[in-house]
Design a protein around this motif. Structure first.
Motif, mmCIF file in Angstrom:
data_model
loop_
_atom_site.group_PDB
_atom_site.id
_atom_site.type_symbol
_atom_site.label_atom_id
_atom_site.label_comp_id
_atom_site.label_asym_id
_atom_site.label_seq_id
_atom_site.Cartn_x
_atom_site.Cartn_y
_atom_site.Cartn_z
ATOM 1 N N ARG A 45 11.349 -7.478 0.260
ATOM 2 C CA ARG A 45 10.544 -6.315 -0.113
ATOM 3 C C ARG A 45 11.146 -4.999 0.391
ATOM 4 N NH1 ARG A 45 5.234 -7.203 -1.182
ATOM 5 N NH2 ARG A 45 5.399 -5.048 -1.944
ATOM 6 N N LEU A 46 12.203 -5.070 1.164
ATOM 7 C CA LEU A 46 12.805 -3.866 1.737
ATOM 8 C C LEU A 46 13.731 -3.181 0.742
ATOM 9 C CD1 LEU A 46 13.731 -5.213 5.308
ATOM 10 C CD2 LEU A 46 11.670 -3.949 4.628
ATOM 11 N N GLY A 47 14.020 -1.914 1.024
ATOM 12 C CA GLY A 47 15.047 -1.221 0.262
ATOM 13 C C GLY A 47 14.532 -0.135 -0.642
ATOM 14 N N ARG A 48 13.511 -0.424 -1.448
ATOM 15 C CA ARG A 48 13.027 0.585 -2.392
ATOM 16 C C ARG A 48 12.203 1.660 -1.680
ATOM 17 N NH1 ARG A 48 10.019 -3.041 -6.695
ATOM 18 N NH2 ARG A 48 9.449 -4.078 -4.733
ATOM 19 N N ASN A 49 11.235 1.206 -0.880
ATOM 20 C CA ASN A 49 10.329 2.170 -0.252
ATOM 21 C C ASN A 49 10.092 1.869 1.217
ATOM 22 O OD1 ASN A 49 8.511 4.484 -1.007
ATOM 23 N ND2 ASN A 49 6.986 3.150 -0.060
ATOM 24 N N ALA A 50 10.646 0.741 1.685
ATOM 25 C CA ALA A 50 10.375 0.291 3.049
ATOM 26 C C ALA A 50 11.682 0.023 3.789
ATOM 27 C CB ALA A 50 9.519 -0.972 3.029
ATOM 28 N N GLU A 51 11.709 0.398 5.043
ATOM 29 C CA GLU A 51 12.894 0.235 5.900
ATOM 30 C C GLU A 51 12.486 -0.466 7.183
ATOM 31 O OE1 GLU A 51 16.135 3.042 8.320
ATOM 32 O OE2 GLU A 51 14.420 3.948 7.270
ATOM 33 N N ALA A 64 0.825 -1.204 0.000
ATOM 34 C CA ALA A 64 0.000 0.000 0.000
ATOM 35 C C ALA A 64 0.861 1.256 0.000
ATOM 36 C CB ALA A 64 -0.932 -0.003 1.208
ATOM 37 N N ALA A 65 1.918 1.257 0.801
ATOM 38 C CA ALA A 65 2.795 2.427 0.864
ATOM 39 C C ALA A 65 3.512 2.649 -0.462
ATOM 40 C CB ALA A 65 3.810 2.261 1.997
ATOM 41 N N GLU A 66 3.907 1.555 -1.113
ATOM 42 C CA GLU A 66 4.590 1.671 -2.399
ATOM 43 C C GLU A 66 3.668 2.243 -3.465
ATOM 44 O OE1 GLU A 66 6.618 -1.477 -5.455
ATOM 45 O OE2 GLU A 66 7.218 -1.584 -3.345
ATOM 46 N N ILE A 67 2.414 1.782 -3.495
ATOM 47 C CA ILE A 67 1.442 2.309 -4.452
ATOM 48 C C ILE A 67 1.219 3.801 -4.211
ATOM 49 C CG2 ILE A 67 -0.976 2.213 -5.188
ATOM 50 C CD1 ILE A 67 -0.937 -0.790 -4.525
ATOM 51 N N ALA A 68 1.152 4.184 -2.931
ATOM 52 C CA ALA A 68 0.915 5.587 -2.583
ATOM 53 C C ALA A 68 2.143 6.457 -2.787
ATOM 54 C CB ALA A 68 0.445 5.685 -1.131
ATOM 55 N N LEU A 124 -6.375 1.165 0.236
ATOM 56 C CA LEU A 124 -5.500 1.483 1.368
ATOM 57 C C LEU A 124 -4.499 2.566 0.969
ATOM 58 C CD1 LEU A 124 -4.756 -2.103 2.752
ATOM 59 C CD2 LEU A 124 -5.804 -0.252 4.065
ATOM 60 N N ALA A 125 -3.949 2.455 -0.220
ATOM 61 C CA ALA A 125 -2.972 3.435 -0.691
ATOM 62 C C ALA A 125 -3.614 4.813 -0.841
ATOM 63 C CB ALA A 125 -2.387 2.976 -2.028
ATOM 64 N N GLU A 126 -4.830 4.855 -1.399
ATOM 65 C CA GLU A 126 -5.514 6.131 -1.566
ATOM 66 C C GLU A 126 -5.812 6.760 -0.211
ATOM 67 O OE1 GLU A 126 -8.881 8.829 -1.634
ATOM 68 O OE2 GLU A 126 -8.943 6.777 -0.839
ATOM 69 N N ALA A 127 -6.237 5.933 0.748
ATOM 70 C CA ALA A 127 -6.516 6.439 2.095
ATOM 71 C C ALA A 127 -5.244 6.935 2.760
ATOM 72 C CB ALA A 127 -7.173 5.350 2.934
ATOM 73 N N LEU A 128 -4.139 6.224 2.567
ATOM 74 C CA LEU A 128 -2.867 6.643 3.147
ATOM 75 C C LEU A 128 -2.445 8.003 2.596
ATOM 76 C CD1 LEU A 128 -0.449 5.977 4.948
ATOM 77 C CD2 LEU A 128 0.558 4.733 3.016
ATOM 78 N N SER A 129 -2.713 8.233 1.317
ATOM 79 C CA SER A 129 -2.368 9.519 0.706
ATOM 80 C C SER A 129 -3.172 10.662 1.314
ATOM 81 C CB SER A 129 -2.618 9.460 -0.808
ATOM 82 O OG SER A 129 -1.797 8.485 -1.419
ATOM 83 N N ARG A 130 -4.351 10.380 1.829
ATOM 84 C CA ARG A 130 -5.225 11.409 2.407
ATOM 85 C C ARG A 130 -5.011 11.580 3.908
ATOM 86 N NH1 ARG A 130 -11.008 9.424 1.177
ATOM 87 N NH2 ARG A 130 -11.493 11.266 2.423
ATOM 88 N N ALA A 131 -4.306 10.656 4.529
ATOM 89 C CA ALA A 131 -4.214 10.650 5.997
ATOM 90 C C ALA A 131 -3.580 11.921 6.550
ATOM 91 C CB ALA A 131 -3.432 9.423 6.464
ATOM 92 N N ALA A 132 -2.604 12.469 5.843
ATOM 93 C CA ALA A 132 -1.915 13.661 6.345
ATOM 94 C C ALA A 132 -2.838 14.869 6.426
ATOM 95 C CB ALA A 132 -0.714 13.982 5.464
ATOM 96 N N ASP A 133 -3.981 14.817 5.739
ATOM 97 C CA ASP A 133 -4.928 15.937 5.762
ATOM 98 C C ASP A 133 -5.835 15.907 6.995
ATOM 99 O OD1 ASP A 133 -3.937 16.822 3.327
ATOM 100 O OD2 ASP A 133 -5.374 15.610 2.178
ATOM 101 N N LEU A 134 -5.829 14.807 7.722
ATOM 102 C CA LEU A 134 -6.690 14.701 8.910
ATOM 103 C C LEU A 134 -6.114 15.524 10.061
ATOM 104 C CD1 LEU A 134 -7.632 10.898 8.843
ATOM 105 C CD2 LEU A 134 -8.933 12.841 7.961
#
Length: 399
Positions: A243-249, A213-217, A320-330
């Motif tokens: 799966r680590l390295g590109r977008n996840a730590e 989800a984080a990678e898609i977002a 989930l990715a779309e919701a994650l993109s909106r979370a910072a606006d809450l």
């Protein structure tokens, strides 16, 4: 070192109507599992709950004594005579039974016992005449249902979410009481550009789903997870590490302070849980830091996350990715407020005090002062309180 109680609190006189939680009104014994100290050094949801509740009950004026492993460091007075915790013995019946026998023997002078073990309700039939309240921390699968139905008639069961209660089958749930945390001890964070995942290294926790989800977002993901057991290490090597390295730590397992810093500096907690978890303590911890929660609709999630106010509940990866993109606006202040009003330790302690008071008053009304344990038979008992445990959750506050 264990701390002895300095003076005895007399048995509670509950003849008056309404309990004053500023007592001390009751002497409350709390039994912890033997595997992890109270509070835990790092990961340990049940153990964190026990320490939080014990301290909150004590601060509410109750006389509390804790039966826990010898290496526990909780500030609440503890019984002597227990072994140090040993995670290697987790689930070993003999260790739990020895721990419980010592606990029941040391809690003869309490008004009520709050039990947090699996075998406690069954063993209590032979070992105590004190009313026992058992908190069901895990899923009430048929095996646990059978055990609980063979408990003493003087055992009451607390579910930690309405979802858990709805899956209890024939087990009579006396009350549903959501967990709480010491919100004042949790610093509010400013947020950040990355999301976080906090849990343990297991397929049921949804780490690959969170990474996806984080990678898609297009949002970086920082992962903090317990990884101590061989199965957890194997899962990490086979499933997560590739799966680590590109977008996840992966950050490792964090202390409480490090965990709150991670949450507070994140745009959201990503919690795509893959099983019906009875209660997600990590979600209310994130809310306390001001971070919203993006999660899947499993277990207690919809009782904790207020849609569009303190987070989003979605199923599919792109949702989930779309919701994650909106979370910072809450509003991070709304997240913190939800933790303060709905998931505080004081609210939780007040609900347990109310339950204990009700149970002891009912015992007095029925003129059943501490019967002979051998005469108590199960499972002829029923929920005592007004709320049907299988009912829908109370409506969440509107935004």
């Amino acid at each position: 070192m264990s701390t002895a109680r300095s003076a005895h609190c007399p048995r509670a006189d509950l003849s008056a109507t309404g309990a004053d939680p500023k007592g001390p009104e009751m002497r409350i014994g709390i039994i912890a599992p033997p595997w992890i100290p109270i509070p835990p050094d790092a990961y340990g949801g049940i153990e964190s709950f026990i320490d939080t509740l014990a301290r909150a009950l004590q601060e509410a004026g109750q006389d509390v004594v804790l039966a826990a492993s010898d290496d526990s460091t909780s500030s609440v007075p503890r019984l002597d005579g227990f072994e140090p915790s040993d995670p290697e013995t987790m689930g070993v019946t003999a260790h739990e039974l020895r721990h419980l026998l010592r606990a029941f023997a040391g809690l003869k002078d309490v008004d009520v016992i709050l039990d947090n073990t699996l075998a406690g309700p069954v063993l209590s039939k032979a070992e105590t005449t004190v009313p026992v309240v058992t908190v069901a921390h895990g899923p009430l699968i048929p095996l646990e249902q059978e055990l609980y139905l063979n408990a003493s008639a003087d055992v009451s069961f607390v579910a930690i979410s309405h979802n858990q209660a709805s899956l209890a089958g024939p087990v009579p749930i006396t009350r549903v009481i959501h967990h709480g945390i010491r919100v004042g001890d949790v610093p509010i964070g400013p947020g950040g550009d990355a999301a976080c995942f906090v849990g343990r290294m297991h397929a049921s926790k949804g780490i690959p789903e969170a990474i996806n989800a984080a990678e898609i977002a297009g949002i970086p993901l920082r992962i903090a997870a317990k990884m101590q057991e061989p199965a957890e290490e194997e899962y990490f090597e086979e499933v997560v590490r590739p799966r680590l390295g590109r977008n996840a730590e992966y950050l490792g397992e964090l202390t409480a302070e490090e965990k709150y810093e991670l949450m507070g500096n994140s745009c959201a907690l990503l919690n795509p849980i893959q099983w019906d978890e009875p209660f997600g303590l990590v979600m209310i911890e994130a809310l306390a830091t001001g971070s919203p929660v993006v999660a899947t609709p499993r277990g207690s999630v919809q009782e904790i996350v207020e849609e569009g106010r303190t987070g989003f509940v979605r199923s599919a990866p792109r949702e989930l990715a779309e919701a994650l993109s909106r979370a910072a606006d809450l509003d991070r202040g709304a997240c913190r407020q939800a933790a303060e009003t709905r998931f505080s330790d004081t609210r939780m302690a007040a609900e347990y005090i109310d339950l204990f008071t009700e149970l002891l008053r009912e015992r007095r009304r029925l003129d059943r002062p501490y019967p002979d344990a051998a005469a108590v038979k199960g499972p002829a008992r029923r929920p005592l309180l007004e709320r049907d445990a299988s009912a829908e959750p109370d409506p969440l506050p509107s935004s």
